[in-house]
Scaffold this active site. Structure first.
Site, PDB file in Angstrom:
ATOM      1  N   CYS A   1      -0.767  29.233  38.406  1.00  0.00           N
ATOM      2  CA  CYS A   1      -1.871  29.935  39.048  1.00  0.00           C
ATOM      3  C   CYS A   1      -1.413  30.138  40.489  1.00  0.00           C
ATOM      4  CB  CYS A   1      -3.137  29.084  39.011  1.00  0.00           C
ATOM      5  SG  CYS A   1      -4.393  29.715  40.128  1.00  0.00           S
TER       6      CYS A   1
ATOM      7  N   LYS B   1      -3.470  -1.817   7.514  1.00  0.00           N
ATOM      8  CA  LYS B   1      -2.580  -0.692   7.835  1.00  0.00           C
ATOM      9  C   LYS B   1      -1.570  -1.108   8.896  1.00  0.00           C
ATOM     10  CE  LYS B   1      -4.480   3.318   6.559  1.00  0.00           C
ATOM     11  NZ  LYS B   1      -4.025   4.558   6.427  1.00  0.00           N
TER      12      LYS B   1
ATOM     13  N   CYS C   1     -10.016  29.159  38.291  1.00  0.00           N
ATOM     14  CA  CYS C   1     -10.408  30.141  39.312  1.00  0.00           C
ATOM     15  C   CYS C   1     -10.229  31.572  38.828  1.00  0.00           C
ATOM     16  CB  CYS C   1      -9.616  29.906  40.592  1.00  0.00           C
ATOM     17  SG  CYS C   1      -7.889  30.385  40.436  1.00  0.00           S
TER      18      CYS C   1
ATOM     19  N   LYS D   1       0.881  -1.172   0.000  1.00  0.00           N
ATOM     20  CA  LYS D   1       0.000   0.000   0.000  1.00  0.00           C
ATOM     21  C   LYS D   1       0.920   1.224   0.000  1.00  0.00           C
ATOM     22  CE  LYS D   1      -4.139   1.917   2.037  1.00  0.00           C
ATOM     23  NZ  LYS D   1      -3.714   3.295   2.024  1.00  0.00           N
TER      24      LYS D   1
ATOM     25  N   ASP E   1       2.272   4.883  -0.020  1.00  0.00           N
ATOM     26  CA  ASP E   1       1.762   6.040   0.712  1.00  0.00           C
ATOM     27  C   ASP E   1       1.981   7.311  -0.102  1.00  0.00           C
ATOM     28  OD1 ASP E   1       0.575   7.385   2.704  1.00  0.00           O
ATOM     29  OD2 ASP E   1       2.227   7.250   4.134  1.00  0.00           O
TER      30      ASP E   1
ATOM     31  N   TYR F   1      -3.997  -0.985 -10.666  1.00  0.00           N
ATOM     32  CA  TYR F   1      -5.405  -1.328 -10.921  1.00  0.00           C
ATOM     33  C   TYR F   1      -5.769  -0.927 -12.344  1.00  0.00           C
ATOM     34  CZ  TYR F   1     -10.475  -1.287  -9.741  1.00  0.00           C
ATOM     35  OH  TYR F   1     -11.812  -1.525  -9.673  1.00  0.00           O
TER      36      TYR F   1
ATOM     37  N   CYS G   1      -7.808  27.688  44.575  1.00  0.00           N
ATOM     38  CA  CYS G   1      -8.023  27.146  43.229  1.00  0.00           C
ATOM     39  C   CYS G   1      -8.354  25.644  43.345  1.00  0.00           C
ATOM     40  CB  CYS G   1      -6.765  27.381  42.403  1.00  0.00           C
ATOM     41  SG  CYS G   1      -6.894  26.769  40.725  1.00  0.00           S
TER      42      CYS G   1
HETATM   43  S1  IVH Z   1      -6.405  -0.469  -5.003  1.00  0.00           S
HETATM   44  C1  IVH Z   1     -10.911  -0.037  -5.746  1.00  0.00           C
HETATM   45  N1  IVH Z   1      -3.914  -0.887  -4.447  1.00  0.00           N
HETATM   46  O1  IVH Z   1      -4.916   3.379  -1.025  1.00  0.00           O
HETATM   47  C2  IVH Z   1      -9.571  -0.217  -5.204  1.00  0.00           C
HETATM   48  N2  IVH Z   1      -4.879   1.127  -3.691  1.00  0.00           N
HETATM   49  O2  IVH Z   1      -8.054   3.759   0.261  1.00  0.00           O
HETATM   50  C3  IVH Z   1      -8.622   0.764  -5.677  1.00  0.00           C
HETATM   51  N3  IVH Z   1      -3.305   2.598  -2.514  1.00  0.00           N
HETATM   52  O3  IVH Z   1      -7.039   5.526  -2.698  1.00  0.00           O
HETATM   53  C4  IVH Z   1      -7.421   0.910  -4.867  1.00  0.00           C
HETATM   54  N4  IVH Z   1      -1.559   1.312  -2.707  1.00  0.00           N
HETATM   55  O4  IVH Z   1      -4.611   5.633  -3.327  1.00  0.00           O
HETATM   56  C5  IVH Z   1      -4.942  -0.062  -4.327  1.00  0.00           C
HETATM   57  N5  IVH Z   1      -1.685  -1.401  -4.072  1.00  0.00           N
HETATM   58  C6  IVH Z   1      -2.700  -0.555  -3.948  1.00  0.00           C
HETATM   59  C7  IVH Z   1      -2.581   0.683  -3.292  1.00  0.00           C
HETATM   60  C8  IVH Z   1      -3.706   1.487  -3.183  1.00  0.00           C
HETATM   61  C9  IVH Z   1      -1.998   2.465  -2.260  1.00  0.00           C
HETATM   62  C10 IVH Z   1      -4.118   3.755  -2.086  1.00  0.00           C
HETATM   63  C11 IVH Z   1      -5.020   4.320  -3.128  1.00  0.00           C
HETATM   64  C12 IVH Z   1      -6.387   4.324  -2.530  1.00  0.00           C
HETATM   65  C13 IVH Z   1      -6.120   4.068  -1.077  1.00  0.00           C
HETATM   66  C14 IVH Z   1      -7.142   3.147  -0.473  1.00  0.00           C
END
Ligand code: IVH
Length: 672
Positions: free
Chosen positions: A427, A315, A412, A115, A117, A225, A433
């Site tokens: 204070c 997360k 106070c 994921k 960032d 995606y 107080c």
């Molecule tokens: S898939 C419908 N894959 O995480 C699914 N999202 O709330 C589409 N993100 O807004 C998201 N890495 O900006 C997907 N490997 C990953 C991701 C990813 C980061 C972000 C993306 C999305 C948020 C999820």
């Protein structure tokens, strides 16, 4: 050069430069030197200048930037840009997998990926050309940031191979850590405000007006995606691999950045791997995304209003959280010191929900330049209460009001005072107080002070509000009938309080001196002063010189002791405590004189049969040394002196609560 030859040359140079870009920024395998690349690019740009009509929207020269966007056009997404549902624990993932398995009977294949960032982006390609790049916006409409996105070298402007004629690909634009650090170093040198973190910097950069500045920042992008009517494969991973062939930067199975699995164990193993390894990545990730691989199964599972049912984000726990500063409250402690506290929009941090964070003092608020409504960064340090460590200036709401430190006590209304050289405001209404009064009483009854059992902090507040006590001396004339008339007060609790108060008369003077709460007189200093001056009269009459002449007593403590005895209210309290029988002189009589009370504040359980002592002898020794004997093991038990044949239930309880067991021998060593 005539126009026809220029066209051929431009096409040739563009194709080669696209390929070199791909080699360098996607594959990290450059085939030519930077210098050679620059020469080719210059040649292309010269030709484009001479024949502007031949310059293409997807030309590699767009990477350099130059266009200025005053206002980004709002574009409606062809497919809504949803987010993912979040999970914070492995149990949530187990539930996710079970939910899916319930709806789909066959074995489900999952794809685990990082994921990233950063900021989400949707890229539309028609006939292999990047035609539009749109931010997420509200999910339905976003900003057209195409010109800025074209400067991101790892995003192909023209595709290779066998791509669909019209499709969208989504991914995350992020700022690699190295580029982030470089930017902040430059900002530091220029004396500018530093950027808070790579994610916010990426988001801010993407919306800059000058695409030249965007080009210089060094953004990067991973794609995750695909959407379209004519995608070549029937699975998510299959299409993603294809996208890699068309020139996109996609995660590689080889680096374990993406992995297929058909079990929860496989998912958890991927998570554990990256939880340990994530710090070694050259960019930030904040979790793992798990997706159902098959499109057919994705369709069966469908979407909720906000997110797909076929995917979930896990997360990672972070040491830092981002949240909103709603307001500031001010707490007044027993010494009158005022502590500002940030009230935050609740946010999860290392397994707990954080609603408040400490701000220390006025200087700290000014240093952070806090405004109400700011997005703030919160960290858990060693302390229990987290602290605010920074502000995201980029997201400060317009008209945000700076925090103005109070000048009067919130409890106070007395004017606050800040002594030279001190960080806190105070204070000065010490005797009027409310939180100072209850704070002093709470300190007095605390374990290391008078150790008055049965009376807790809340009861003190209840008694104070009901007018039963207004100082520590009032504890010794508490009226049982009045106590019983209060809510939650039963015979048993009242008896416990009365017994606890009575028992406190046995507390040695050293501890009493600590309990009465002279500023800067902690338990060690109290012992030193008690032993040196022997009784409270001598201490009261001691001159500044007398006090300073004692080892370890400096100006600050000496002045504070004198201030204390100058206050008629304090003298009145002490004389009433004396009347009640509280010890105000050191006990030099009897066999225990001079005995060091090393077990003060300890609750000890003695259990089993012993070799050298009887159980009663052990208990008496504990008492003489200031410790407290308790019958049953609880969280509050300091340790258990365990003899032979200690009851199995006690043993089990001690183990369960993590209470330490020590043997008779160890105990003898401890006290000798
Ligand atoms: S898939 C419908 N894959 O995480 C699914 N999202 O709330 C589409 N993100 O807004 C998201 N890495 O900006 C997907 N490997 C990953 C991701 C990813 C980061 C972000 C993306 C999305 C948020 C999820």
């Amino acid at each position: 050069m005539d126009k026809a030859s220029a066209k051929i040359k431009i096409e040739k140079l563009s194709k080669e430069l696209h390929e070199h870009n791909y080699n360098y920024y996607v594959l990290s395998r450059p085939a030519i030197s930077d210098y050679q690349f620059d020469i080719m690019l210059k040649e292309l740009m010269d030709l484009e200048e001479k024949f502007p009509e031949l310059s293409l929207e997807t030309s590699p020269s767009k990477r350099v930037g130059g266009s200025i966007t005053k206002e980004f056009d709002t574009v409606t997404h062809k497919y809504r840009m949803l987010s993912l549902s979040n999970s914070y624990s492995k149990d949530d993932l187990i539930d996710f997998e079970k939910r899916i398995q319930k709806l789909i009977e066959e074995k489900v294949e999952y794809v685990c990926e990082l994921k990233y960032d950063g900021v989400a982006i949707g890229l539309r390609y028609i006939d292999g050309n990047l035609v539009q790049a749109v931010t997420r916006g509200d999910g339905t409409q976003g900003d057209d940031v195409t010109n800025n996105v074209k400067t991101i070298r790892s995003i192909p402007l023209k595709l290779k191979g066998d791509y669909p004629d019209d499709f969208e690909i989504r991914g995350e634009i992020f700022l690699p850590l190295e580029a982030f650090q470089k930017l902040n170093e430059e900002k530091k040198r220029a004396g500018e405000q530093l950027m808070a973190n790579p994610r916010n910097t990426a988001s801010g950069t993407l919306k800059m007006q000058s695409s030249k500045t965007v080009a210089d920042r060094g953004l990067d992008c991973y794609l995750y995606y695909l959407l379209g009517e004519n995608l070549p494969e029937t699975t998510h991973l299959g299409n993603l691999k294809k996208a890699g062939k068309w020139g996109f930067k996609v995660p590689l199975e080889r680096d374990r950045m993406i992995e297929k699995t058909n079990s929860i164990e496989g998912i958890l193993s991927f998570i554990n791997y990256w939880d340990n390894k994530r710090k070694s990545l050259p960019f930030e990730i904040d979790g793992i995304v798990i997706k159902v691989n098959s499109y057919e199964k994705q369709e069966l599972l469908g979407f909720t209003s906000k997110s797909p049912r076929w995917a979930i984000a896990y997360k990672f726990e972070t040491e830092q959280a981002v949240t909103i500063l709603n307001s500031i409250s001010y707490q007044v402690g027993r010494t009158g010191a005022v502590t500002p506290v940030a009230n935050l929009k609740p946010v999860s941090l290392l397994g707990t929900v954080v609603k408040r964070a400490s701000l220390h003092n006025k200087d700290q608020i000014e240093k952070l330049d806090l405004h109400i409504g700011d997005e703030v960064f919160v960290e858990k340090g060693g302390e229990i209460i987290p602290k605010v460590v920074g502000v995201n200036f980029a997201s400060r709401p317009k008209n945000a009001v700076p925090v103005k430190y109070i000048s009067n006590c919130p409890e106070c209304s007395s004017t606050l005072l800040r002594k030279d050289g001190e960080a806190n405001h105070y204070c000065t209404n010490e005797n009027g107080c409310p939180p100072q009064i209850t704070g002093k009483i709470q300190h007095y009854i605390s374990r290391k002070a008078m150790n008055i059992d049965g009376l807790g902090g809340e009861t003190v507040e209840q008694f104070f509000k009901a007018g039963l006590i207004k100082d520590i001396a009032d504890l010794y004339s508490l009226d049982p009938t009045k106590m019983l008339s209060l809510e939650r007060m039963a015979d048993k609790s009242v008896n416990n309080i009365i017994k606890g108060v009575k028992d406190s008369l046995k507390i040695p003077y050293e501890q009493v001196l600590f309990a009465i709460g002279i500023r800067f007189v902690g338990s060690t200093v109290a012992k030193i002063l008690a032993r040196h001056f022997k009784n409270i009269e001598n201490l009261k009459n001691a001159t500044l010189e007398d006090l300073i002449s004692v080892d370890e007593i400096g100006d600050k403590i000496a002045e504070s002791v004198q201030d204390f005895f100058r206050d008629s209210n304090n003298l009145n309290v002490i004389s009433r405590l004396k009347e009640a029988g509280v010890k105000f002189a050191i006990d030099e009589s009897g066999e225990d004189a001079g005995l060091e009370k090393i077990l003060v504040g300890k609750s000890i359980v003695v259990s089993g049969v012993f070799q050298k002592f009887t159980r009663d002898e052990l208990k008496k020794t504990i008492e003489k040394l200031g410790g407290k004997n308790v019958g049953s093991i609880s969280k509050k038990t300091s340790f258990v002196v365990a003899g032979e044949k200690m009851g199995p239930s006690k043993l089990e309880k001690a183990e369960k609560l993590g209470v330490q067991l020590i043997s008779e021998e160890e105990f003898i060593q401890m006290i000798s």
